[in-house]
Design a protein around this motif. Structure first.
Motif, mmCIF file in Angstrom:
data_model
loop_
_atom_site.group_PDB
_atom_site.id
_atom_site.type_symbol
_atom_site.label_atom_id
_atom_site.label_comp_id
_atom_site.label_asym_id
_atom_site.label_seq_id
_atom_site.Cartn_x
_atom_site.Cartn_y
_atom_site.Cartn_z
ATOM 1 N N VAL A 47 -11.635 -21.149 16.828
ATOM 2 C CA VAL A 47 -12.517 -21.834 15.885
ATOM 3 C C VAL A 47 -12.577 -21.014 14.609
ATOM 4 O O VAL A 47 -12.851 -19.802 14.661
ATOM 5 C CB VAL A 47 -13.933 -22.001 16.470
ATOM 6 C CG1 VAL A 47 -14.848 -22.698 15.467
ATOM 7 C CG2 VAL A 47 -13.895 -22.762 17.782
ATOM 8 N N ILE A 48 -12.348 -21.646 13.481
ATOM 9 C CA ILE A 48 -12.368 -20.935 12.204
ATOM 10 C C ILE A 48 -13.648 -21.309 11.464
ATOM 11 O O ILE A 48 -13.824 -22.445 11.030
ATOM 12 C CB ILE A 48 -11.129 -21.273 11.362
ATOM 13 C CG1 ILE A 48 -9.866 -20.879 12.144
ATOM 14 C CG2 ILE A 48 -11.171 -20.555 10.017
ATOM 15 C CD1 ILE A 48 -8.570 -21.245 11.451
ATOM 16 N N GLY A 54 -18.805 -24.604 13.592
ATOM 17 C CA GLY A 54 -17.946 -23.745 14.386
ATOM 18 C C GLY A 54 -18.602 -23.237 15.652
ATOM 19 O O GLY A 54 -17.977 -23.227 16.727
ATOM 20 N N LEU A 55 -19.870 -22.826 15.556
ATOM 21 C CA LEU A 55 -20.547 -22.294 16.736
ATOM 22 C C LEU A 55 -20.863 -23.390 17.742
ATOM 23 O O LEU A 55 -20.781 -23.159 18.960
ATOM 24 C CB LEU A 55 -21.820 -21.554 16.318
ATOM 25 C CG LEU A 55 -21.572 -20.258 15.543
ATOM 26 C CD1 LEU A 55 -22.888 -19.633 15.130
ATOM 27 C CD2 LEU A 55 -20.747 -19.270 16.362
ATOM 28 N N ALA A 250 -9.825 -25.401 15.807
ATOM 29 C CA ALA A 250 -10.889 -26.224 15.221
ATOM 30 C C ALA A 250 -11.274 -25.621 13.877
ATOM 31 O O ALA A 250 -11.705 -24.464 13.803
ATOM 32 C CB ALA A 250 -12.105 -26.267 16.152
ATOM 33 N N LEU A 251 -11.094 -26.400 12.814
ATOM 34 C CA LEU A 251 -11.422 -25.935 11.464
ATOM 35 C C LEU A 251 -12.851 -26.326 11.117
ATOM 36 O O LEU A 251 -13.208 -27.503 11.123
ATOM 37 C CB LEU A 251 -10.463 -26.542 10.443
ATOM 38 C CG LEU A 251 -8.984 -26.156 10.565
ATOM 39 C CD1 LEU A 251 -8.182 -26.849 9.473
ATOM 40 C CD2 LEU A 251 -8.810 -24.648 10.479
ATOM 41 N N ALA A 252 -13.662 -25.312 10.797
ATOM 42 C CA ALA A 252 -15.076 -25.547 10.473
ATOM 43 C C ALA A 252 -15.464 -24.693 9.275
ATOM 44 O O ALA A 252 -16.371 -23.872 9.330
ATOM 45 C CB ALA A 252 -15.948 -25.213 11.682
#
Length: 473
Positions: A47-48, A54-55, A250-252
């Motif tokens: 996760v970015i 993201g969390l 996962a882009l966040a």
């Protein structure tokens, strides 16, 4: 009541000792930073971004499959971006507002409302499960009419929302002033499905929950690029001193420059500014009432949002939504004296009985604005990468839903979430520079003119309305 931008005599005095840092992050209980990534590792999911989206993605992934090896990369520290700088409004709405949802997805609005209420319940349940002390309170939100022309719009929204299972209550002038005493209030609506929270304490609580479940967190670790492995089975996420080879990504990253360059066409980074007062005295609180701790907001195009804190302060933010040319995002843009002075002046116009109150903190933060005001999703790298962004200032609550959709997409699951038109569709893209800046600024000017002109929208805004486009904070 049109807010005057003429400096209020109390403005400069109220800002004399202000601290230029987000109030929420100015907390001695802030966790110590996690170490940076300094080696090459492997993961099932990376996760970015260690903000809310993201969390939530990391936490939900671990809860669904405890054996999944989850890594979170954060360029700065957890919550340093929008997640630690917002007003702390946890709305159940997934569509930015009832009216926006009705305009865009009327056929699935009931389902969106139902999912939004469930999402808010799940946020509260997670807070209780992990004992996150974040001042979560279901106080609801009040939207206020300060102009005569807004009253009927509020009344219509309350009546129309009842047909879709919402419980928005119309408040006349006497009723709203009985709750919160301001000479500017003419009417209001109250949405009970909104909670208030200390956002930094919530994001730090989610961080702790992730670590307890075995998520690996690396802070001070900026993701600089992605590429597929030679067999196209995994994705390599590169950082300055190490890399993560992962099955899924996962882009966040919210409003920060995206690793997928094409996403920059869909998001405009807009700066929003906020003030926090000193704690009110008993006499000051008695002068304004506001004992229910509801979140409040104006009903204009350029609006303020404000709420009280556990220690009796008032957070006051919004109105300006400033785009800086070439999508600039930088720390020096978080300080905008002109916006701080304008906000302080508007505060004392709303609450003249609080003349003499001082502001202790002033800050800015960047919002990931998209043309439809709501999050959007998609995949890349043959389905191994998913993204969620575009919350347009209402991501505190919707970010959990956004994370769930990302995980559904990465796992190739067909769910009630992935079948929504809101999820399947994209917002209309913004034009690139050099066209972006003048178009955004002319739209802001037009919105300001509409507020000053009884809500009458010029031809440009009417064209945008017809195309279903918008610009908001």
């Amino acid at each position: 009541m049109i807010f005057s931008n003429t400096p209020h005599p109390e403005t400069l005095k109220s800002l004399a000792d202000v601290k230029l840092t987000p109030f929420w992050l100015d907390d001695p209980n802030k966790p110590e930073p996690a170490p940076a990534l300094t080696e090459n590792i492997r993961a099932d999911l990376v996760v970015i971004g260690a903000g809310f989206t993201g969390l939530w993605a990391a936490l939900l992934a671990k809860q669904a499959d405890p054996a999944r090896d989850v890594v979170v990369l954060e360029a700065g520290e957890t919550g340093i971006g929008a997640s630690g700088r917002n007003g702390g409004f946890v709305a159940s709405s997934l569509t930015h507002s009832f009216q926006n949802g009705l305009n865009r997805w009327p056929k699935e609005l009931k389902k969106l409302i139902e999912l939004g209420h469930k999402n808010l319940d799940c946020i509260e349940a997670t807070i209780k499960e992990f004992n996150i002390d974040c001042d979560f309170i279901r106080s609801g939100e009040i939207n206020v009419a300060n102009e005569e022309y807004q009253i009927e719009d509020l009344r219509e929204e309350a009546e129309e929302s009842a047909q879709y299972g919402e419980h928005i209550q119309f408040l006349d002038q006497e009723q709203i002033r009985a709750r919160v005493k301001s000479p500017t209030y003419l009417a209001a609506i109250h949405d009970p499905f909104v909670a208030m929270v200390n956002p930094a304490q919530l994001v730090w609580g989610l961080r702790r929950a992730c670590l307890e479940l075995g998520v690996c967190l690396f802070e001070g670790t900026q993701a600089t690029g992605m590429e597929e492995t030679r067999d196209a089975q995994r994705v390599i996420v590169k950082t300055p001193r190490g890399q993560v080879e992962s099955k899924k990504v996962a882009l966040a990253t919210n409003a920060f420059p995206p690793l997928l360059k094409r996403l920059s066409f869909y998001v405009v980074p807009v700066y929003d500014y906020v003030l926090m007062t000193e704690p009110l005295s008993k006499e000051q609180r008695a002068a304004i009432g506001w004992h229910g701790r509801e979140g409040l907001g104006d009903y204009g195009n350029q609006f303020h949002y404000y709420r009280t804190t556990a220690d009796g302060r008032i957070l006051w933010g919004g109105y300006d939504a400033i785009y800086y040319r070439n999508n600039e995002v930088a720390p020096h843009l978080e300080n905008c004296p002109a916006s701080f002075e304008r906000l302080a002046g508007h505060f004392f116009q709303t609450f003249p009985q609080l003349t003499g109150l001082r502001f202790t903190h002033a800050w800015g933060g960047v919002i990931d604005t998209c043309s439809r005001y709501t999050a959007f999703w998609g995949k890349a790298y043959h389905g191994k990468v998913a993204y969620a962004l575009g919350y347009t200032g209402l991501g505190v609550g919707a970010s959990r839903f956004g994370a769930q959709v990302m995980l559904d997409l990465l796992d190739n699951k067909k769910t009630e979430r992935t079948e929504l038109q809101m999820v399947k569709s994209k917002p209309f893209p913004f034009p690139p520079e050099p066209f972006r800046s003048p178009i955004v600024n002319f739209t802001r000017w037009s919105l300001n003119r509409a507020d000053d002109n009884g809500g009458k929208r010029n031809l440009w805004l009417k064209i945008l309305d017809a195309l279903g486009l918008g610009f908001d904070s």
